[in-house]
Structures are given as C-alpha cells and as structure tokens.
Design an enzyme around this catalytic site. Structure first.
Site, short mmCIF file in Angstrom:
data_model
loop_
_atom_site.label_atom_id
_atom_site.label_comp_id
_atom_site.label_asym_id
_atom_site.label_seq_id
_atom_site.Cartn_x
_atom_site.Cartn_y
_atom_site.Cartn_z
N GLU A 182 38.01 32.39 16.24
CA GLU A 182 38.22 31.49 17.45
C GLU A 182 37.01 30.72 18.17
O GLU A 182 36.90 29.72 18.46
CB GLU A 182 38.88 32.12 18.72
CG GLU A 182 40.15 32.83 18.23
CD GLU A 182 40.20 34.37 17.84
OE1 GLU A 182 40.97 35.08 18.19
OE2 GLU A 182 39.08 34.62 17.00
N TRP A 302 39.37 43.86 -25.43
CA TRP A 302 40.19 43.71 -24.19
C TRP A 302 41.45 43.65 -24.45
O TRP A 302 41.84 42.93 -25.29
CB TRP A 302 39.49 42.27 -23.72
CG TRP A 302 38.16 42.46 -23.04
CD1 TRP A 302 36.94 41.92 -23.61
CD2 TRP A 302 37.61 43.15 -22.04
NE1 TRP A 302 35.78 42.31 -22.90
CE2 TRP A 302 36.02 42.90 -21.93
CE3 TRP A 302 38.12 43.99 -20.94
CZ2 TRP A 302 35.24 43.61 -21.00
CZ3 TRP A 302 37.26 44.43 -19.93
CH2 TRP A 302 35.97 44.43 -19.97
N GLY A 427 42.43 55.56 -15.89
CA GLY A 427 43.40 55.67 -17.21
C GLY A 427 44.64 56.21 -17.02
O GLY A 427 45.09 56.42 -15.92
#
Length: 493
Positions: A182, A302, A427
């Site tokens: 604001e 990956w 994991g």
C-alpha cells in the site's frame, strides 16, 4: 466459395448475449443486460427496469438515490429501477440455481451497491463491456505475484490505485522488512491530491500495527483515500479485521471479497500457518512412469528434463525453506539452492541424526541460512565446535523415535521458529515416512516418460499394505500439465 466464419471467444459470446438481453430493458436512460455463467453454461440473465416493467419514471415523485461507482463517478438512480445484475441474481434464485463461484457479464459497470451484492452472493469474476478497470484487480494479482519467497514470513501483497478508471499507482511488498504494498503504491502516485478521489485495491487487509514498518492504515488515512477494495482479510492475529475496522471507523468505505480465492491461493502457506499454527509442507517427487526415483545402483541424474528442473527451482524460490536429509545430501552433494532461474534463495534445512555430514558439503555453502536438526543425544557431540566456524549454520536438537528423528518434533520446532512453508526434496525412505505421518499439504510429482524396472528404487519407501483401502490417497489433483518431455501433477491433501 464459402465464407469463412470468424470465431469469437467465450467472453465475447457472453457479452454479446448480455447486449442482446439489454434490448429488452424498459429504462430510458440506458439499456443494460447481465448474464451469469459458470464454465460455458449460462445460468441466468437479467436486464434493468422497474419491478412492474415500467420505464424509468423521472417524475417529480421519483425516489432518487446516489450510487458512487468504483471509478469515483456519481450516478443518480430511481429507487424503482432494478439493475440488470440484481435481476439476473433474482432469476437464478427463483429457479433454484446456485451461482457461487460463477462469473457475470454486464454491459455497463455496476454501482457500488450492486458490486457489494455480487460479492455477497459469491460471484467470482465480473466482466464489463466498457470496464472502469476493475480488471485492475487482475493487475493487482500480478503485482502480488512478484518477489515470490522474498517476503517470508510476511505474505505476498500487491496494491493498485485507480482514479476515474485509470491506474495511477502500483506497488508490491518487495522483501521482508521493506515497505508494504500500500505504501509503495501511494508513493508511486505523482499527484498526491488525486488520492482523495481514488480507490485503493489491495490483495490483503492493510496492517494497523507497528512491526518492521508503520501501520499501512495510517498512510491510507493520511492521504484521505475514500475507498479501499480488499481481496481478503488477514488471518494474522495482529491484523485480522482490525485494519478493516479502523478504516471504517475513520469513514473509509471498505469492500471485501473481490478475487479472494486468488489472493488466498497466492498466500496459501501464510493462511495455513496462521490458521493452524503449523508449517505448510510441499513435497516434490521426480520419478519415472513406473514410479521409480533412481536405478538400483542409485543413479538418478537426471530423471526429468531441464524444463522440469527449472520448475523445481521456481518451487524452491517460492518457499521459505527447502528440507532434505543427510542421506540425500551425501549421495548427491546437493546445494538445494536456486540456480537455474533468478529468484529468492530459500533457507536450507537438513535432518542429520548423527551429524555425519562433512562440513565441506555443498549444502553448507554460505549463500543462505542453514538449519541442521539432529538428535538430542548429540548435545555434547565433539563435532559441534566445528560447526561454529560456519556462520550461516545453526544446530537444533529434536527427539528420536526408533533411531530416527521424530518428524512430529521436527515440524513442531519449525512452526515455533516461524517457518511458514517448506519444500521437501528427499529420498524414498523419507518420502515414505512423510506419507505415513500424513505431513504433506501439497504434492508436486514430475513424471518422466521412462521405465526403470522392478529392481529400481520406488518413490514411496513403505510397504506392508494388505488391502487397497489402506492405500494413502492424494485427495485432490489440482492440475496436470506438460513440461518439456515430462508431466507435472499437482495435488493437495
């Protein structure tokens, strides 16, 4: 040769229907139509005019009341004249049609009175043929989306100031400890005198207490802003409805509830924390189509595409902290930082029961604060003195449970320390423990179009179910999207 038909959007179609409905209006001043829809279905329609079907009277005995539009203009209306949107709502009620979470299309901007009614009955979005820019609320949401993560433990807030239908100021809360949305919006307005005839739209109730900065209500009152539109109330106990009451008491007109769902979604973790006192937990899983997170030999880099990994970094940046285990940090020597995009660096939390992580681990890099949770049995551990050389690392002791850290105690301490949101990346065994403890709020599951086989490591490391009714279920799948070559499913518990 056949003429090619020009397609129109659903928005254009519904507005065309609203225009067609408006032709039936008997009002001499303006023919206005309204259509309430959900999805692609029309629920009800309405047009302006008197309950008796008479035209706008304009007579000497006409009962006139003034309506102040959200753009600041004043309109005089006959009390007998029922507005199009109210007639559309009435028709839905008469037919027993629920209109909560619906949208409305109107051929003219509604007055403040009608706007309040639309909010109260649960209309979610409002569209106008010639809007006075209440889609400034959409601009407001975009302002709020900036600086994801940087404001924690504060919420993300945006503000927009409108004068006569034009945006004259914008602002957002940039980072924790800095000026609020604001204030930034007000300061961005060059001609401050205009504020006295403007509307302030803000995505969260203005604060009314001294914290890192002065109360936002003070600056709103200082510049005599007459009208404030608030998306949603602040759940924080220091603010909750107090800011609204202060503004109303000082004569400011306050409207609450426009785009409330979007505002709450933007600060889902903030609302959850202040309503429950618990840390909001998100869990990320990257897995193959057959639910595996690594090969038998542990190889996992990956599984997913670069695009998916960038999305993970966006998730990290949008959370206050990222949590992992010593095992994951040892295997991957992961930093758990934001690198693939530009964004906020989250705090890192490591669960290390025996303090086995070497101090040279990448996760202890000085880029951000690190909290290590270890067993309360380690209070005299010889390695504790070595940790003192790492200025960004702090040690916290928690209870043990069957030679594992007590997760209930871990998350209770996170809540006590003001950690509002955590993204878990770990994991199989830890994921299984989180599932069995029912500690996850949001799920981000990335599926790579590969199959690793039965001897690969499953994503959920628990077993022993004997009946399908025992299976853990994600209650709601919110969205499914394609990212690069992968699929991301987002769920909520």
């Amino acid at each position: 040769m056949t003429e090619k038909k020009q397609r129109v959007s659903w928005d254009e179609y519904f507005m065309n229907v609203a225009q067609w409905v408006s032709v039936r209006s008997t009002c001499e001043r303006a023919q206005i139509g309204a259509v309430i829809v959900r999805g692609n279905n029309i629920l009800s329609t309405g047009y302006n005019g008197s309950p008796t079907g008479l035209p706008h009277c304009k007579g000497a005995d006409c009962l006139i009341f003034k309506s102040i539009h959200p753009d600041g203009t004043v309109e005089e209306n006959c009390m007998l004249s029922i507005h199009a949107e109210i007639n559309a709502i009435s028709q839905a009620a008469k037919n027993g049609t629920a209109i909560n979470d619906a949208s409305i299309y109107i051929t003219a901007s509604p007055c403040i009175n009608c706007l309040k009614v639309l909010i109260n009955v649960g209309i979610r979005k409002i569209y106008y043929l010639k809007p006075y820019k209440i889609q400034n609320i959409e601009s407001l949401v975009r302002q709020s989306e900036k600086c994801a993560g940087a404001t924690f433990p504060n919420p993300r807030v945006g503000a927009v100031i409108v004068n006569k239908g034009k945006i004259i100021g914008k602002g957002y809360h940039e980072r924790f400890g800095s000026t609020h949305a604001e204030v930034n919006a007000i300061q961005s307005v060059k001609a401050k005198k205009l504020l006295e005839k403007s509307i302030l739209y803000v995505s969260l109730e203005p604060c009314c207490h001294y914290g890192k900065t002065p109360p936002c209500t003070d600056i709103i009152l200082k510049y005599k802003i007459p009208r404030v539109v608030i998306a949603t109330k602040d759940p924080h106990s220091l603010v909750s409805e107090k800011g609204i009451r202060m503004l109303k008491k000082s004569g400011v007109e306050v409207i609450i509830g426009i785009y409330a769902k979007e505002a709450k979604k933007l600060n889902r973790a903030f609302f959850y924390y202040h309503k429950t006192g618990k840390t909001h937990v998100s869990l990320k899983i990257a897995q193959s189509f057959d639910g595996k997170i690594a090969l038998k030999n542990g190889q996992s880099k990956w599984i997913t595409s670069l695009e998916s990994r960038k999305r993970v970094h966006e998730l990290r940046a949008s959370h206050q902290a990222v949590l992992t285990t010593a095992q994951t940090a040892l295997v991957d020597d992961s930093e758990m930082t934001v690198r693939l995009i530009k964004g906020h660096q989250p705090m890192r939390i490591v669960l290390d029961r025996t303090l086995r992580l070497p101090l040279t681990s990448k996760i202890f890099s000085p880029i951000s604060r690190v909290m290590v949770f270890t067993s309360e049995n380690n209070k005299v551990h010889p390695k504790l003195n070595s940790f003192k050389t790492l200025k960004n690392v702090e040690i916290h002791f928690v209870k043990e449970e069957k030679k594992k850290l007590d997760l209930d105690d871990v998350f209770a301490k996170l809540s006590e320390k003001g950690i509002i949101s955590v993204l878990v990346e770990a994991g199989s065994e830890f994921i299984g423990a989180m599932i069995l403890k029912n500690l996850v709020n949001d799920w981000y599951i990335f599926f790579s179009p590969q199959f690793f086989g039965s001897d690969a490591r499953s994503s959920a490391g628990f077993s022993g179910l004997l009946d399908l009714t025992q299976a853990f279920k994600i209650k709601k799948i919110v969205s499914v999207e394609k990212i690069g070559t992968d699929i991301l499913a987002i769920g909520k518990t």
